[in-house]
Design an enzyme around this catalytic site. Sequence first.
Site, PDB file in Angstrom:
ATOM      1  N   SER A 102       6.321  -6.067  -8.579  1.00 24.37           N
ATOM      2  CA  SER A 102       7.372  -6.433  -7.612  1.00 24.37           C
ATOM      3  C   SER A 102       8.590  -5.524  -7.759  1.00 24.37           C
ATOM      4  O   SER A 102       9.645  -5.978  -8.203  1.00 24.37           O
ATOM      5  CB  SER A 102       7.758  -7.915  -7.729  1.00 24.37           C
ATOM      6  OG  SER A 102       7.912  -8.334  -9.064  1.00 24.37           O
TER       7      SER A 102
ATOM      8  N   LEU B  82       7.448  -2.752 -15.024  1.00 26.52           N
ATOM      9  CA  LEU B  82       6.536  -1.638 -14.766  1.00 26.52           C
ATOM     10  C   LEU B  82       5.101  -1.971 -15.181  1.00 26.52           C
ATOM     11  O   LEU B  82       4.877  -2.857 -16.013  1.00 26.52           O
ATOM     12  CB  LEU B  82       6.991  -0.401 -15.545  1.00 26.52           C
ATOM     13  CG  LEU B  82       8.286   0.283 -15.105  1.00 26.52           C
ATOM     14  CD1 LEU B  82       8.711   1.320 -16.141  1.00 26.52           C
ATOM     15  CD2 LEU B  82       8.118   0.922 -13.736  1.00 26.52           C
ATOM     16  N   SER B  83       4.168  -1.236 -14.629  1.00 25.03           N
ATOM     17  CA  SER B  83       2.779  -1.334 -15.079  1.00 25.03           C
ATOM     18  C   SER B  83       2.730  -0.950 -16.559  1.00 25.03           C
ATOM     19  O   SER B  83       3.289   0.075 -16.965  1.00 25.03           O
ATOM     20  CB  SER B  83       1.902  -0.369 -14.258  1.00 25.03           C
ATOM     21  OG  SER B  83       0.572  -0.413 -14.701  1.00 25.03           O
TER      22      SER B  83
ATOM     23  N   SER C 147       4.101  -2.764 -18.949  1.00 26.11           N
ATOM     24  CA  SER C 147       5.265  -3.307 -19.668  1.00 26.11           C
ATOM     25  C   SER C 147       4.909  -4.535 -20.504  1.00 26.11           C
ATOM     26  O   SER C 147       5.655  -4.916 -21.405  1.00 26.11           O
ATOM     27  CB  SER C 147       6.390  -3.656 -18.691  1.00 26.11           C
ATOM     28  OG  SER C 147       5.979  -4.666 -17.783  1.00 26.11           O
ATOM     29  N   GLY C 148       3.782  -5.173 -20.174  1.00 28.97           N
ATOM     30  CA  GLY C 148       3.369  -6.366 -20.915  1.00 28.97           C
ATOM     31  C   GLY C 148       3.523  -7.659 -20.147  1.00 28.97           C
ATOM     32  O   GLY C 148       3.443  -8.746 -20.722  1.00 28.97           O
ATOM     33  N   LYS C 149       3.732  -7.552 -18.833  1.00 29.25           N
ATOM     34  CA  LYS C 149       3.926  -8.752 -17.990  1.00 29.25           C
ATOM     35  C   LYS C 149       2.773  -9.729 -18.113  1.00 29.25           C
ATOM     36  O   LYS C 149       2.976 -10.913 -18.359  1.00 29.25           O
ATOM     37  CB  LYS C 149       4.041  -8.360 -16.501  1.00 29.25           C
ATOM     38  CG  LYS C 149       5.214  -7.535 -16.125  1.00 29.25           C
ATOM     39  CD  LYS C 149       5.218  -7.232 -14.638  1.00 29.25           C
ATOM     40  CE  LYS C 149       3.968  -6.555 -14.125  1.00 29.25           C
ATOM     41  NZ  LYS C 149       3.660  -5.262 -14.743  1.00 29.25           N
ATOM     42  N   SER C 150       1.559  -9.242 -17.905  1.00 28.18           N
ATOM     43  CA  SER C 150       0.382 -10.121 -17.905  1.00 28.18           C
ATOM     44  C   SER C 150       0.139 -10.733 -19.279  1.00 28.18           C
ATOM     45  O   SER C 150      -0.159 -11.927 -19.397  1.00 28.18           O
ATOM     46  CB  SER C 150      -0.860  -9.353 -17.442  1.00 28.18           C
ATOM     47  OG  SER C 150      -0.715  -8.951 -16.101  1.00 28.18           O
TER      48      SER C 150
END
Length: 197
Positions: free
Chosen positions: A106, A33-34, A36-39
């Site tokens: 995604s 999710l936006s 969530s800490g992906k980047s």
Amino acid sequence: MDNHIHPTIFKISKKQRSEKLNQTPRLLWFTGLSGSGKSTLANAVESRLFEEGYHTYLLDGDNVRTGLNNDLGFSDEDRIENIRRISEVSKLMMDSGIIVLSAFISPFQKDRELISNLVGEDNYIEIFVDCPIEVCEARDVKGLYAKARKGLIKDFTGIDSPYEEPTNPFLHIHSDREKLNFSVDQIINAVKEKLSF
């Protein structure tokens, strides 16, 4: 394919480029999710890999949407095209021998399957950055969730557009419970063998 299009056969192969860089190119795909800490996680993993001598490149959602995909919105169709283009770019970069890290929401399982099919199942390393939506909202420095809840942003993942959680990711990271360095160590330890030539 159009009969007038004839792809060039290059003299230098992916295998030769990989040998030169002494690594196996893979795609580390961070999904979640936006907020969530992906980047943050992808950046930290790339930094560690770079420090250890790997040749890498990070593709990030917002950065790509300001350039390559600035003509796309957030409808289901545009989201699918966004991921398709990123998959093609990732494949080209992997052909150059580079380890690619991609941080994109995604949200749809079928799109993530498309990525895996395009780059090759062995080359696709899916990392699910799991975080409860209430934590994502609390972290939201851009105020996107608040705007989505007011109806100012349409088709926002987690609010009025679904997020389909990965059913069998290579790694499942709980970013609300784990310290960043712990998550980075977990990923590095799990992928290192796959990156060696």
